[in-house]
Scaffold this motif. Structure first.
Motif, PDB file in Angstrom:
ATOM      1  N   ARG B  43      73.601 130.049  75.666  1.00 11.45           N
ATOM      2  CA  ARG B  43      74.199 131.088  76.516  1.00 11.45           C
ATOM      3  C   ARG B  43      74.905 130.445  77.702  1.00 11.45           C
ATOM      4  O   ARG B  43      75.809 131.033  78.271  1.00 11.45           O
ATOM      5  CB  ARG B  43      73.114 132.025  77.028  1.00 11.45           C
ATOM      6  N   GLY B  44      74.447 129.271  78.066  1.00 14.97           N
ATOM      7  CA  GLY B  44      75.075 128.601  79.202  1.00 14.97           C
ATOM      8  C   GLY B  44      74.244 127.428  79.650  1.00 14.97           C
ATOM      9  O   GLY B  44      73.235 127.081  79.029  1.00 14.97           O
ATOM     10  N   PHE B  80      78.620 121.504  89.250  1.00  9.34           N
ATOM     11  CA  PHE B  80      77.226 121.933  89.262  1.00  9.34           C
ATOM     12  C   PHE B  80      77.211 123.460  89.218  1.00  9.34           C
ATOM     13  O   PHE B  80      78.255 124.093  89.313  1.00  9.34           O
ATOM     14  CB  PHE B  80      76.488 121.394  90.506  1.00  9.34           C
ATOM     15  N   GLY B  81      76.012 124.024  89.062  1.00  7.82           N
ATOM     16  CA  GLY B  81      75.889 125.479  89.005  1.00  7.82           C
ATOM     17  C   GLY B  81      75.889 125.971  87.573  1.00  7.82           C
ATOM     18  O   GLY B  81      75.568 125.234  86.647  1.00  7.82           O
ATOM     19  N   ARG B  82      76.269 127.225  87.392  1.00  2.00           N
ATOM     20  CA  ARG B  82      76.206 127.850  86.071  1.00  2.00           C
ATOM     21  C   ARG B  82      77.500 127.600  85.285  1.00  2.00           C
ATOM     22  O   ARG B  82      78.583 127.847  85.788  1.00  2.00           O
ATOM     23  CB  ARG B  82      75.995 129.354  86.253  1.00  2.00           C
ATOM     24  N   LEU B  83      77.360 127.086  84.059  1.00  2.00           N
ATOM     25  CA  LEU B  83      78.520 126.864  83.190  1.00  2.00           C
ATOM     26  C   LEU B  83      78.275 127.556  81.857  1.00  2.00           C
ATOM     27  O   LEU B  83      77.141 127.641  81.394  1.00  2.00           O
ATOM     28  CB  LEU B  83      78.731 125.373  82.931  1.00  2.00           C
ATOM     29  N   GLU B  84      79.339 128.031  81.253  1.00  2.00           N
ATOM     30  CA  GLU B  84      79.239 128.649  79.931  1.00  2.00           C
ATOM     31  C   GLU B  84      79.515 127.586  78.862  1.00  2.00           C
ATOM     32  O   GLU B  84      80.059 126.521  79.164  1.00  2.00           O
ATOM     33  CB  GLU B  84      80.260 129.793  79.802  1.00  2.00           C
ATOM     34  N   THR B 125      69.289 129.248  76.400  1.00  2.00           N
ATOM     35  CA  THR B 125      69.581 129.724  75.041  1.00  2.00           C
ATOM     36  C   THR B 125      68.931 131.094  74.835  1.00  2.00           C
ATOM     37  O   THR B 125      68.221 131.594  75.716  1.00  2.00           O
ATOM     38  CB  THR B 125      69.005 128.761  73.975  1.00  2.00           C
ATOM     39  N   GLU B 126      69.156 131.656  73.663  1.00  2.00           N
ATOM     40  CA  GLU B 126      68.548 132.948  73.350  1.00  2.00           C
ATOM     41  C   GLU B 126      67.028 132.841  73.371  1.00  2.00           C
ATOM     42  O   GLU B 126      66.330 133.809  73.652  1.00  2.00           O
ATOM     43  CB  GLU B 126      69.029 133.422  71.967  1.00  2.00           C
TER      44      GLU B 126
END
Lengths: 81, 145
Positions: B43-44, B80-84, B125-126
């Motif tokens: 998911r990211g 840095f941080g949230r990546l897809e 992930t899921e």
């Protein structure tokens, strides 16, 4: 001194940083002090071979002296790139 | 130049700017790291870093590369941080008069970025979240240099 935690070390201890008053001579002494505090520290530091330490933002060793050090950081092996 | 940022960036545009700044270098090598979806359920990715130490470590790496190889310049950008999934995580670029210097310096920078720059990746992930575990071969790769 400021003690910082990153990644799963931060998650196990439950905070990203804290100010600690200590007379610990080395990193190993500081780890022993922290582990004696509470179970969450004991869990985080159970296997120091799985951890890395930085002193004042430079990678260091667990037997390194803490004299004059202002910032200690504990974290798992890095996964950059 | 080194840059540590949460914002996405365009590696093609960065490479063009870098190349334009090293006119006459003759050889430019670049590497782009992209979020992989190995398991198929990604998911990211969350990338944590150590503000302050990160900039110091990347600056020291770049300085070492400039000292060891005949380089006109070297560039490191790391997010840095949230990546897809499939987003660009980082890039390095090196410029030299000589192809070999450019390739080797880029390879060196990548090996050290993997295990000596204070970044930690967590895959979302899921099935849940998991910290990426460092590989012994990444540590062994440092012996080459």
């Amino acid at each position: 001194m400021q003690v910082l935690y990153f990644a799963w070390v931060r998650e196990r201890i439950g905070l990203p940083r804290e100010e600690i008053e200590t007379q610990a001579a080395t990193v190993n002494d500081l780890v022993a002090e922290l582990m004696a505090r509470e179970a969450r520290y004991e869990m985080a530091f159970a296997d120091t071979s799985a951890l890395r330490v930085a002193l004042d933002q430079e990678l260091s060793e667990f037997d390194a002296p803490l004299e004059g050090v202002r910032e200690v950081a504990f974290f798992p092996p890095m996964t950059g790139g | 130049m080194i840059r540590v940022q949460a914002m996405p960036f365009d590696p093609g545009g960065e490479l063009n700017t870098f190349s334009a700044g090293v006119e006459g270098a003759g050889a430019v090598v670049s590497f782009t790291g992209i979020v992989r979806d190995v398991s198929g359920g990604l998911r990211g990715m969350e990338i944590e870093h150590y503000p302050g130490m990160t900039e110091k470590a990347l600056g020291a790496l770049r300085a070492e590369a400039l000292g060891r190889w005949d380089l006109a310049d070297a560039l490191i950008i790391h997010r840095f941080g949230r990546l897809e999934a499939y987003e660009v995580i980082m890039m390095v670029a090196t410029a030299s008069k000589h192809r070999k210097d450019a390739f080797e310096a880029a390879d060196f920078l990548m090996d050290y970025l993997k295990s000596r720059a204070p970044f930690w990746k967590k895959e979302v992930t899921e099935a849940g979240e998991d910290w990426v575990v460092s590989k012994a071969e990444d540590e062994d790769a440092l012996c080459r240099w």
